[in-house]
Design an enzyme around this catalytic site. Structure first.
Site, PDB file in Angstrom:
ATOM      1  N   TYR A 214       2.119   2.624  -0.666  1.00 53.25           N
ATOM      2  CA  TYR A 214       1.557   2.099  -1.908  1.00 53.25           C
ATOM      3  C   TYR A 214       2.487   1.082  -2.549  1.00 53.25           C
ATOM      4  O   TYR A 214       2.027   0.066  -3.093  1.00 53.25           O
ATOM      5  CB  TYR A 214       1.212   3.233  -2.872  1.00 53.25           C
ATOM      6  N   ARG A 215       3.779   1.305  -2.484  1.00 52.25           N
ATOM      7  CA  ARG A 215       4.729   0.322  -3.029  1.00 52.25           C
ATOM      8  C   ARG A 215       4.684  -0.979  -2.225  1.00 52.25           C
ATOM      9  O   ARG A 215       4.731  -2.070  -2.804  1.00 52.25           O
ATOM     10  CB  ARG A 215       6.150   0.895  -3.055  1.00 52.25           C
TER      11      ARG A 215
END
Length: 188
Positions: free
Chosen positions: A148-149
């Site tokens: 997600y980052r």
């Protein structure tokens, strides 16, 4: 491995496999999985529903992801809406595609399937923003958090508790559309 787009009927035909992958990836008990089966079956009829799946050469389900346009009256949307301040609600929930589920069987993790599924899902998503929730974990060791980052998701809520799950979750968001392949993610 083959990444495919699924219609609502495709997902419903493979609902048993979907629930099995979900259970393996999340580590949920069998009784919770039965309840989840019913929720997933209703999700496919929500506005803006989109789904993708990773299938082995034999047709076995290795992973899947789906989401839909969030709206008032939907359980997850309302839980997050209540926890955010008015300006943040307006920014993130007004025109939002909710990534409801994104899972890969544990033995298939670490080979880019989750990234491929997330990119494919967000490429076909409706909305100007996208949100998701994921169990809190050490970001340096959690594959989900690192994924997600890499996709430019930012924190909206941390250590958030949803009713019915004792684990704390992070609620993350990013703007849509995704940048073209090879371009760096635009930070929200």
């Amino acid at each position: 491995m083959r990444l495919v787009r699924w219609t609502p009927d495709d997902l419903l035909r493979r609902l048993g496999d979907v629930v099995a992958v979900y259970g393996e990836a999340m580590g949920y008990r069998a009784d919770l999985l039965e309840a989840r089966r019913g929720y997933i079956a209703t999700h496919v009829r929500r506005p803006g529903f989109r789904a993708v799946a990773s299938l082995t050469s034999e047709g076995h389900l290795a992973g899947f992801g789906y989401g839909y346009v969030g709206a008032p009256g939907q359980w997850w949307h309302d839980q997050v809406w209540r926890a955010l301040d008015p300006a943040t609600r307006q920014r993130w929930l007004t025109d939002c595609f909710e990534v409801v589920e994104l899972h890969v069987r544990p033995p298939a993790q670490g080979h880019g399937l989750g990234a491929g599924q997330l990119r494919a899902l967000l490429t076909i998503a409706e909305g100007s923003t996208t949100l998701l929730s994921t169990p809190e974990a050490d970001e340096s060791t959690s594959r989900a958090w690192r994924l997600y980052r890499r996709f430019g998701f930012v924190d909206l809520l941390r250590d958030f508790n949803f009713p019915g799950d004792e684990r704390p979750f992070g609620v993350l968001g990013r703007d849509l559309p995704l940048p073209a392949p090879g371009q760096p993610p635009v930070r929200s």
